[in-house]
Structures are given as structure tokens and as C-alpha cells.
Design a protein around this motif. Structure first.
Motif, PDB file in Angstrom:
ATOM      1  N   PRO A 579     -66.756 -57.195 -25.313  1.00  0.00           N
ATOM      2  CA  PRO A 579     -66.970 -57.610 -26.696  1.00  0.00           C
ATOM      3  C   PRO A 579     -68.443 -57.923 -26.918  1.00  0.00           C
ATOM      4  O   PRO A 579     -69.147 -58.351 -26.006  1.00  0.00           O
ATOM      5  CB  PRO A 579     -66.114 -58.874 -26.826  1.00  0.00           C
ATOM      6  N   MET A 580     -68.895 -57.690 -28.111  1.00  0.00           N
ATOM      7  CA  MET A 580     -70.289 -57.904 -28.444  1.00  0.00           C
ATOM      8  C   MET A 580     -70.495 -59.316 -28.982  1.00  0.00           C
ATOM      9  O   MET A 580     -69.793 -59.751 -29.878  1.00  0.00           O
ATOM     10  CB  MET A 580     -70.762 -56.884 -29.487  1.00  0.00           C
ATOM     11  N   ASP A 644     -67.527 -51.666 -34.839  1.00  0.00           N
ATOM     12  CA  ASP A 644     -66.460 -52.410 -34.161  1.00  0.00           C
ATOM     13  C   ASP A 644     -65.994 -53.564 -35.042  1.00  0.00           C
ATOM     14  O   ASP A 644     -66.812 -54.288 -35.611  1.00  0.00           O
ATOM     15  CB  ASP A 644     -66.944 -52.977 -32.822  1.00  0.00           C
ATOM     16  N   ASP A 645     -64.686 -53.721 -35.142  1.00  0.00           N
ATOM     17  CA  ASP A 645     -64.143 -54.887 -35.829  1.00  0.00           C
ATOM     18  C   ASP A 645     -64.021 -56.030 -34.833  1.00  0.00           C
ATOM     19  O   ASP A 645     -63.309 -55.923 -33.824  1.00  0.00           O
ATOM     20  CB  ASP A 645     -62.773 -54.569 -36.433  1.00  0.00           C
ATOM     21  N   HIS A 681     -66.871 -70.101 -44.801  1.00  0.00           N
ATOM     22  CA  HIS A 681     -66.262 -71.344 -44.350  1.00  0.00           C
ATOM     23  C   HIS A 681     -65.461 -71.070 -43.097  1.00  0.00           C
ATOM     24  O   HIS A 681     -65.222 -69.913 -42.730  1.00  0.00           O
ATOM     25  CB  HIS A 681     -65.332 -71.910 -45.432  1.00  0.00           C
ATOM     26  N   LEU A 682     -65.035 -72.132 -42.445  1.00  0.00           N
ATOM     27  CA  LEU A 682     -64.156 -71.984 -41.290  1.00  0.00           C
ATOM     28  C   LEU A 682     -62.767 -71.552 -41.730  1.00  0.00           C
ATOM     29  O   LEU A 682     -62.283 -71.947 -42.799  1.00  0.00           O
ATOM     30  CB  LEU A 682     -64.073 -73.296 -40.513  1.00  0.00           C
ATOM     31  N   SER A 683     -62.126 -70.772 -40.888  1.00  0.00           N
ATOM     32  CA  SER A 683     -60.778 -70.284 -41.160  1.00  0.00           C
ATOM     33  C   SER A 683     -59.878 -70.627 -39.986  1.00  0.00           C
ATOM     34  O   SER A 683     -60.336 -70.689 -38.833  1.00  0.00           O
ATOM     35  CB  SER A 683     -60.794 -68.769 -41.384  1.00  0.00           C
ATOM     36  N   ASP A 684     -58.607 -70.868 -40.268  1.00  0.00           N
ATOM     37  CA  ASP A 684     -57.650 -71.156 -39.195  1.00  0.00           C
ATOM     38  C   ASP A 684     -57.229 -69.894 -38.457  1.00  0.00           C
ATOM     39  O   ASP A 684     -56.664 -69.975 -37.361  1.00  0.00           O
ATOM     40  CB  ASP A 684     -56.404 -71.850 -39.766  1.00  0.00           C
ATOM     41  N   THR A 685     -57.462 -68.746 -39.044  1.00  0.00           N
ATOM     42  CA  THR A 685     -57.070 -67.482 -38.419  1.00  0.00           C
ATOM     43  C   THR A 685     -58.289 -66.593 -38.242  1.00  0.00           C
ATOM     44  O   THR A 685     -59.279 -66.702 -38.982  1.00  0.00           O
ATOM     45  CB  THR A 685     -56.014 -66.751 -39.274  1.00  0.00           C
ATOM     46  N   ALA A 686     -58.221 -65.715 -37.263  1.00  0.00           N
ATOM     47  CA  ALA A 686     -59.337 -64.820 -36.985  1.00  0.00           C
ATOM     48  C   ALA A 686     -59.519 -63.806 -38.104  1.00  0.00           C
ATOM     49  O   ALA A 686     -58.545 -63.246 -38.622  1.00  0.00           O
ATOM     50  CB  ALA A 686     -59.094 -64.101 -35.660  1.00  0.00           C
ATOM     51  N   HIS A 687     -60.765 -63.594 -38.478  1.00  0.00           N
ATOM     52  CA  HIS A 687     -61.087 -62.595 -39.502  1.00  0.00           C
ATOM     53  C   HIS A 687     -61.870 -61.466 -38.833  1.00  0.00           C
ATOM     54  O   HIS A 687     -63.021 -61.641 -38.427  1.00  0.00           O
ATOM     55  CB  HIS A 687     -61.915 -63.219 -40.624  1.00  0.00           C
ATOM     56  N   TYR A 688     -61.231 -60.303 -38.695  1.00  0.00           N
ATOM     57  CA  TYR A 688     -61.843 -59.153 -38.029  1.00  0.00           C
ATOM     58  C   TYR A 688     -62.500 -58.245 -39.061  1.00  0.00           C
ATOM     59  O   TYR A 688     -61.904 -57.918 -40.100  1.00  0.00           O
ATOM     60  CB  TYR A 688     -60.788 -58.363 -37.250  1.00  0.00           C
ATOM     61  N   MET A 689     -63.729 -57.858 -38.749  1.00  0.00           N
ATOM     62  CA  MET A 689     -64.442 -56.918 -39.611  1.00  0.00           C
ATOM     63  C   MET A 689     -65.672 -56.425 -38.856  1.00  0.00           C
ATOM     64  O   MET A 689     -66.048 -56.959 -37.799  1.00  0.00           O
ATOM     65  CB  MET A 689     -64.870 -57.579 -40.928  1.00  0.00           C
ATOM     66  N   SER A 717     -61.270 -56.563 -31.925  1.00  0.00           N
ATOM     67  CA  SER A 717     -59.932 -56.403 -32.492  1.00  0.00           C
ATOM     68  C   SER A 717     -59.007 -55.716 -31.493  1.00  0.00           C
ATOM     69  O   SER A 717     -59.387 -54.747 -30.830  1.00  0.00           O
ATOM     70  CB  SER A 717     -60.011 -55.581 -33.781  1.00  0.00           C
ATOM     71  N   GLY A 718     -57.790 -56.244 -31.386  1.00  0.00           N
ATOM     72  CA  GLY A 718     -56.816 -55.701 -30.462  1.00  0.00           C
ATOM     73  C   GLY A 718     -56.782 -56.427 -29.130  1.00  0.00           C
ATOM     74  O   GLY A 718     -55.881 -56.185 -28.313  1.00  0.00           O
TER      75      GLY A 718
END
Length: 826
Positions: A579-580, A644-645, A681-689, A717-718
């Protein structure tokens, strides 16, 4: 019936009572009380003289005994007298003379309080570590429990790790893994090995480690012709000829004396010398014609509150040593400093008695004399040990024994067998300040917590994150004197590089990773998800139960040769997915390398304006710089991760996960920026992009607090989010220490840790849209419903009020993440 006789008549009547009604006190009774008062008086006098202006010395056993004696002698009688005379005291205070006496007593008390308070003031040098300089700390973990003959595998691994990274243990014309022309110890050097033997059981240096170090010294590749002398000044405890029965070793009977005798029996010049017996002997240098063993003592230094001292002595083999000037040649009347080397070998432990923690710097209390009116122990807090290092020069090598440590903040420095905590680590560095700071922060404090203790730590505190703690006070002041003497040392974690090895890859435990280990690794290869055979644990680098190409990748890193590592057919052409990680940006919004001192202030300390961070995970390019800001972390996507997401996890440096970097939003206010400003902002779930599509993202939320350090890791991601091996190397970012500190001395300059009108002015200009500062740095507050969360809107009166509150000394109200709305404190 009640007796209503007036007091005078009653007193008169009592003088005529029969003598047999009076209590009878014999000789023993009178002798006991008289001697108790005498003992109490001298105990109190001794206590005051010994403790001086350092009340923390009352924690020592001898001081506590004196307190007990003085209390027994004076405490109860004084309290009883006060109670009995309370009416007389009250009446006396009504008279002018009584008032005058009371006023005098209060003035005297205030004066004494002021004297003792003023005595803690520091008047020594104040310096900062030079910009761009770095210190290295080497650490080996998982040291095998038992020694192998005269070897201690942990010592061998430490020397290998140092050599692999360019710090050679041996000075030699022959280049090898552990030797080279710039090495530390030459074959003909006289080497003073300073151990801790003041305390028995686990309080002293591990003698297995001592044996391992001496074994490596005398096995110099050029043939050792020099001399090793093991030294200690136990201050006030007898060390019984270095031959106690209760020692810090696997075989507890193995004393330093035993180690020395065994090495001498092999034909090497190895001996020991007890400086303790010389601590009362004041001498002059050999060059002055004085050949007597003893201590050189400097004049009193008011800034240090003491006198610097160091020993000179003659070894069993006739070598005259001055710890400052070197080896004295009687024939030529000259000193040889180049061939005198010093190896400092302390034990990591809590020092609840006085100074919070003991490691390499505090260990020099066993080098100075505590006698001869030096006031050395009290003067530690003023930096006297650093001043001494400036005189005799820092050790050529510090080896910190963390096999067993004292991990009880309410105990130490004495460490019993039952009270010690096993860590099986050894550390080394040429910088005593850096190794102390790192070891206390990352080994001792976590061990406190693991044992069930929690902050705030008791006084005297070992907390390395509080500059006013007992530990940091003496360490920082010592560093000032070391720097003033021209030697480099740092108390900035951002200037410290940690290099470590756990021994993996070394199948035959010979402390190298060569062709024999390659053969073993190849035979252990099992492929992904296939359990490896028994005995192949040294090849399972990621601890997942198999030996695959991921482990092969790690094996190549620890390879020591000779030559290059042969290819492994099973992994030829296999690309190991990584991962980068993300990098950081500076105020201009661009990544730039740290090349010169002007590029950035290295580190993440609270008072740094800027910080250097490691290169990205893929190793491309030099470290980068960023400016620390008040309530934001600026994250720039790694250009190598284009397409890469990935998601970005946010943790505190303590390991507590705060959440994920949420979906980026474009800031809808105009400012001096020429490109869109993306915020999150902070998120409770991962945001892939693909984060390279937006570039720089500024993370701001309630949990992003001033004076904190954060770690951000990327995951592809994955990948399995529950598997720590799926995450990239952590990107370490920090925020400035003071809430409301948004600019420096002038608008548009980095924060300078001072909250003043410049900060208010910058926010006001942001409100007026006339500022030269990116508005993201000025958005301190949100709306009325959620003021703790920056709202990414235009600068408002709420932001100005926050800057004014910071100027008035206000602290951020949500300093702990659990203080934020919706969070629960444990």
C-alpha cells in the motif's frame, strides 16, 4: 461532688500532695527521652544538610529514616505542647508582642519558602539541537534468554545491526560487517566499561550482557592487545569487590567479578576498579605530579549548584587513566586520549526515589563523586551530569540494558527479582540524551501502562512528554551543557532515527544473515497460506505462519553477506503488493525535500514550527517538510498511488484509532490560494478513492487537537482492514501546542508557539478576506450547534473569539478525543 477550687488554690494544694503520688521516672526512662531528643536533633540537622534545597531527596531511605527519627523525637511533643498551650497562644496573639512574634514567624516562613522555591531556578545554558543533525538509536528485540558460552546473542545482534547501518563496533583497516577505519574500538585501546552495580538483584547491569560485550571486545578481528577495566562508583552502597551473590543474570550468582576473572583466565587484560573507595580522595592531575588515585574536583558552579568531578586511577595492569585527558605515559609525561575509550552500560528503570527514570545520562552519577562537597546528586536536576560529559566527553558507545527493567513508577532504582519486568531488549547509541528519551517514551512508559499503572505519573515523574517532569528537567538541562561543550545531542524525537532488528533471518543464531541462512530460508519456503515446517520461525517475518515471498522480501533487507543475496526461484518475478503511504505538505501546498537547515525544523516537538517526516513507503525521494498548524493535518496523496483506490486511517501516536479521513469537500471560501482547497472530517468508515484526483486534503475535526501527534496509514482497496500488515508505514503529523496560535511573528509566517495579537490580527484579516494566510488555517471554530468541528465556511466572529480566547490563555476544550461530543471517556 464537683471541685470548684480556683486554679491558684488548686496549684497551692498540689504542692502539698504526698510525694508518692507523683510519677516516678528512673534512670532508663530519663536516658531514653534525653537521647531521643538528641538523636532527633541530629537527625533533623543531618536531614537539612543532606537534603539542602532538594526536597525530593527526602524519598531516599536514609532521609526517610532521619525524618522518622526527627518526627518521633519532636513531632508528638511539639503537637502536644501546641494543643496544651492553645489558650495561651490565643491570649498571646492579643498582645502587641505576640503579634510581632507571629509576624516575624510568618515572614521567616515566607522567606524560607522563597529560598527553597528560588533554589529550583535554572541559570545554566539554554541551547537547541542544531538543525539538520540526527541521532541514531539501535534496538534489538527478542534477545535469547540464556547466553551461549561467553556470547550473549543480543549483544552480537546489536553489533551486527550497527554494522549493517554503518556504525562499526571495531576500528580496523579491514572493512567487514562489523569493522572499518571509522569503527569505535581499536585493538590496542584501553576501554573503561562503566556498569551499574550499586543495586543488587535486577537493579544492576545484566552480567550476561557484560560478559557478551567484553567477549566481543577481546575478540577484535585484529587481535586484542589492549585492556578492559570494569568500573563503578556505588555512591553509598558497598559492592563487595564486584562479587555479590544476588546479581542480574540468568545464573544469579554470576557477578561482574566472576566475568572479569573468567576473561582474565583466557589471557586478556581484563580487571575491575571500585571508584567508590576513592570518592573521598581529592587529587590533582598526573601532569601536576600527583600519582594518587582519586577525584579531580572543580570549583563550585552556582548555575549547577555543585562541583563537577571525575576520577583518575591506576588499573591492575599499571595503566594510569585520567577520565578527561586519557592514558598517562610516565616515561614521556604525556596523555593519550585517542586510545582511551568509554563504554557506558546502564540499566533502564524507574527512579521513583528522585529523578523519575534512569538510563544513560543518570548513570553518570556512578562516575562523579557524591562527596567532597560536590552536591552532585542534588545538582543532577541542574544538569551537572551533562556538564561532566562536556568535560570528559560523552561515551564512545552507550549500551542500554533493557533485558529486565523496573516498570513500576512508584518504585526504583532498587529493582528486586520479583519486581522486574522482562523486555529482552538492548539499545545502543552514541547520543545519551536521544537514547534516554526514546527508551523512556517507547519502552518504560508503555511498560508502566502494561503493568496496570496509568497517568498522571507520580512525582517525581518520568513522563518524557512533559518538559517540566523530573526526568525531562535533568535530561534537557544535561543536554544544554553537552551542546555547550560542542558535542551533539538531541531531545527532539523528530531528530532520532530508530533502527532495529529482532534477529529474524538468522537461522543459526550467529548474528549474521549469510549464505547458510539463505539455504535454511529456501528450505523453509512454504508459499502463501501453507504452514511452514517446525524450526522455520526465523523466516516468518510477518508472523502469519507461512514463509512466502513477502517474507523473502524482508529477508533481503536483513541480509549481511558477504556478497549479494542469491535469487529465490519461487519469488522471481513476483511483485509484492505494498500500500502507498501519503506524504505531507508545507504552507505553500507543495512537497519539498529537506536538504538544508533552512528547509525545516526537524521533529514533532511542541515548539517546532515545521517538521521533517520520513520518505514515502516506497522509499522514493528524500524526507519532506510540512508546517505544523493549529487544528489541521494536511495530507498530500503519494503520486505513486495514482489509479489506486486507498483509504486513510487516522490514529493517535499512542495507538488509539480515531477514524478515517472522510470524503473530501471543497472549501467554499475565497482566499490567497490559487487552487481549490479540499477539506475533510473524520469518518467512522473507510473512504476509498484515488486521492491523487484531489491532491492536498486538510483534515480538521474535534479530535484534531493542538499539541498532539497523529499517525496516518494508507490501505489499498480490497485489503483486510483487520490485518495490520495491510497498512502502509505510518505518516507522522503533529499540531502546534497552543490553541489559537495560527501565525508567527508576522502574518504569513509559521506558528511560533506564542499566542499574541498577531494571531488575532491574522484571523481578523481572514474575516475581512485580506489575509495572506490560507483560510483553512484560520478556521478554528464551527457553527453554534457544533463549534468543535470546523465548518469549512467563511471566517466568522466565532473564529475571532477563539483566537482571542487563545490569547487569554484558554486551552482547547476537547484536548482528549473522548472529550468530543458523542465520545465516551474510559
Amino acid at each position: 461532688m464537683h471541685d470548684h477550687t480556683c486554679p491558684r488554690a488548686r496549684a497551692h494544694r498540689q504542692t502539698h500532695e504526698p510525694k508518692q503520688d507523683k510519677p516516678r521516672h528512673g534512670f532508663l526512662y530519663r536516658w531514653f527521652w534525653a537521647n531521643s531528643f538528641v538523636a532527633g536533633f541530629f537527625a533533623l540537622l543531618w536531614l537539612l544538610l543532606r537534603s539542602g534545597t532538594k526536597p525530593s531527596r527526602f524519598a531516599y531511605p536514609c532521609q526517610q529514616a532521619a525524618i522518622s527519627a526527627a518526627t518521633l523525637a519532636f513531632g508528638a511533643p511539639v503537637i502536644g505542647a501546641i494543643v496544651a498551650a492553645r489558650r495561651g497562644i490565643a491570649a498571646g496573639l492579643r498582645r502587641p508582642g505576640g503579634i510581632a512574634i507571629a509576624a516575624f514567624g510568618m515572614a521567616l516562613t515566607a522567606g524560607m519558602w522563597g529560598y527553597f522555591a528560588q533554589a529550583d531556578g535554572y541559570t545554566g545554558p539554554v541551547m537547541n539541537p542544531p538543525l539538520g543533525m540526527r541521532s541514531t538509536v539501535f534496538r534489538v528485540t527478542d534477545c535469547p534468554v540464556a547466553p551461549i558460552d561467553d556470547r550473549f546473542v543480543g549483544v552480537d545482534n546489536l553489533i551486527t545491526l550497527m554494522g549493517r547501518e554503518g556504525t562499526k563496533f571495531y576500528q580496523s583497516a579491514t572493512e567487514s560487517l562489523t569493522s572499518g577505519p571509522t569503527g569505535i574500538l581499536a585493538a590496542d585501546d584501553t576501554i573503561v566499561v562503566k556498569i551499574n552495580y550499586q543495586w543488587p538483584e535486577r537493579g544492576g547491569t545484566n552480567t550476561d550482557v557484560l560478559r557478551g560485550v567484553i567477549w566481543r571486545i577481546v575478540n577484535h578481528p585484529d587481535g586484542f592487545t589492549g585492556e578492559v577495566v570494569v568500573c563503578e562508583n556505588s555512591q553509598f552502597n558497598s559492592i563487595n569487590g564486584f562479587n555479590r551473590t544476588s546479581n542480574n543474570a540468568e545464573a544469579r550468582g554470576q557477578s561482574p567479578h566472576d566475568v572479569v576473572v573468567d576473561m582474565a583466565a583466557l589471557g586478556y587484560n581484563v580487571s575491575h576498579y571500585d571508584w567508590t573507595v576513592r570518592r573521598y580522595t581529592s587529587v590533582t592531575e598526573y601532569s601536576a605530579g600527583n600519582m594518587t588515585d582519586g577525584y579531580i574536583v572543580y570549583g563550585y558552579d552556582g548555575a549547577l549548584h555543585g562541583r563537577v568531578s571525575y576520577p583518575k586511577f591506576r588499573t591492575d595492569f599499571g595503566t594510569y587513566i585520567s577520565l578527561k585527558y586519557g592514558i598517562w605515559d610516565v616515561g614521556t609525561s604525556t596523555y593519550d586520549r585517542d586510545h582511551l575509550k568509554f563504554v557506558n552500560m546502564p540499566t533502564l528503570k524507574s527512579h521513583h526515589a528522585t529523578y523519575g527514570a534512569t538510563a544513560c545520562v543518570k548513570h553518570y552519577m556512578g562516575v562523579v563523586s557524591g562527596e567532597l562537597n560536590t552536591n552532585s546528586h542534588s545538582a543532577i536536576g541542574y544538569g551537572i551530569l551533562g556538564a561532566q560529559l562536556g568535560e570528559i566527553q560523552p561515551a564512545d558507545l552507550n549500551i542500554l540494558d533493557a533485558v529486565w527493567i523496573n516498570a513500576n513508577p512508584y518504585d526504583g532504582p532498587w529493582t528486586t527479582y520479583g519486581g522486574a519486568t522482562r523486555r529482552d531488549m538492548l539499545l545502543a547509541s552514541t547520543d545519551p540524551v536521544a537514547i534516554d528519551l526514546w527508551a523512556v517514551k517507547y519502552i518504560l512508559i508503555p511498560a508502566f501502562i502494561e503493568r496496570g499503572y496509568s497517568p498522571p505519573w507520580p512525582y517525581p515523574s518520568a513522563d518524557p512528554d512533559i518538559p517540566t517532569s523530573s526526568f525531562r528537567t535533568y535530561l534537557d538541562r544535561s543536554m544544554n551543557y553537552i551542546l555547550a561543550a560542542g558535542y551533539f545531542a538531541t531531545n527532539d524525537l523528530g531528530q532520532i532515527d530508530l533502527l532495529e532488528w529482532d534477529g529474524l533471518g538468522d537461522f543459526d543464531t550467529d548474528s549474521d544473515v549469510d549464505i547458510d541462512d539463505y539455504t535454511a530460508f529456501a528450505s523453509c519456503y512454504s508459499g502463501p497460506f501453507n504452514p511452514h515446517p517446525a524450526g522455520c520461525e526465523p523466516g516468518d517475518f510477518d508472523g502469519d505462519g507461512d514463509v512466502d515471498c513477502g517474507d523473502w522480501d524482508a529477508f533481503q533487507v536483513v541480509w549481511t553477506g558477504p556478497g549479494t543475496v542469491p535469487p529465490l526461484p519461487q519469488c522471481s518475478g513476483v511483485i509484492i503488493p505494498r500500500p502507498m503511504a501519503d506524504s505531507a505538505i508545507d504552507i505553500a501546498g507543495t512537497v519539498r525535500p529537506c536538504v538544508t537547515d533552512e528547509d525545516c525544523v526537524v521533529g514533532l516537538s511542541a515548539d517546532s514550527e515545521m517538521a521533517c517526516i520520513p520518505a514515502p513507503f516506497d522509499g522514493g525521494g528524500p524526507p519532506t517538510c510540512y508546517v505544523k498548524r493549529n487544528k489541521y493535518l494536511s495530507i498530500d496523496a503519494n503520486p505513486n498511488s495514482a489509479g489506486d483506490d486507498t483509504a486513510r486511517r487516522v490514529q493517535l501516536s499512542t495507538g488509539e484509532t480515531l477514524g478515517w479521513v472522510g470524503p473530501p469537500q471543497q472549501m467554499d471560501i475565497a482566499g490567497p490560494e490559487t487552487s481549490p482547497q479540499w477539506l475533510s472530517h473524520l469518518s467512522d468508515t473507510a473512504h476509498y478513492m484515488d486521492w491523487t484526483t484531489v491532491g492536498t486534503v486538510h483534515l480538521g475535526d474535534c479530535e484534531i487537537s493542538p499539541g498532539m501527534t497523529y499517525e496516518i496509514q494508507a490501505i489499498v482497496s480490497g485489503s483486510d482492514e483487520a490485518d495490520e500488515a495491510s497498512y502502509s508505514q505510518a505518516l507522522v503529523l503533529g499540531t502546534v501546542a497552543s490553541y489559537g496560535d495560527v501565525v508567527g511573528g508576522t502574518v504569513g509566517t509559521p506558528p511560533d508557539t506564542n499566542r499574541n495579537f498577531k494571531d488575532i490580527s491574522a484571523v481578523v484579516q481572514g474575516f475581512q478576506s485580506t489575509q495572506s494566510e490560507p483560510k483553512v488555517w484560520l478556521d478554528l471554530q464551527g457553527g453554534t450547534e457544533t463549534p468543535e468541528v470546523p465548518d469549512f465556511s467563511d471566517i466568522s466572529f466565532s473564529d475571532i473569539n477563539a483566537a482571542v480566547a487563545g490569547f487569554q490563555g484558554a486551552v482547547y476544550p476537547y484536548a482528549a478525543p473522548c472529550d468530543c461530543p458523542g465520545q465516551t471517556c474510559p
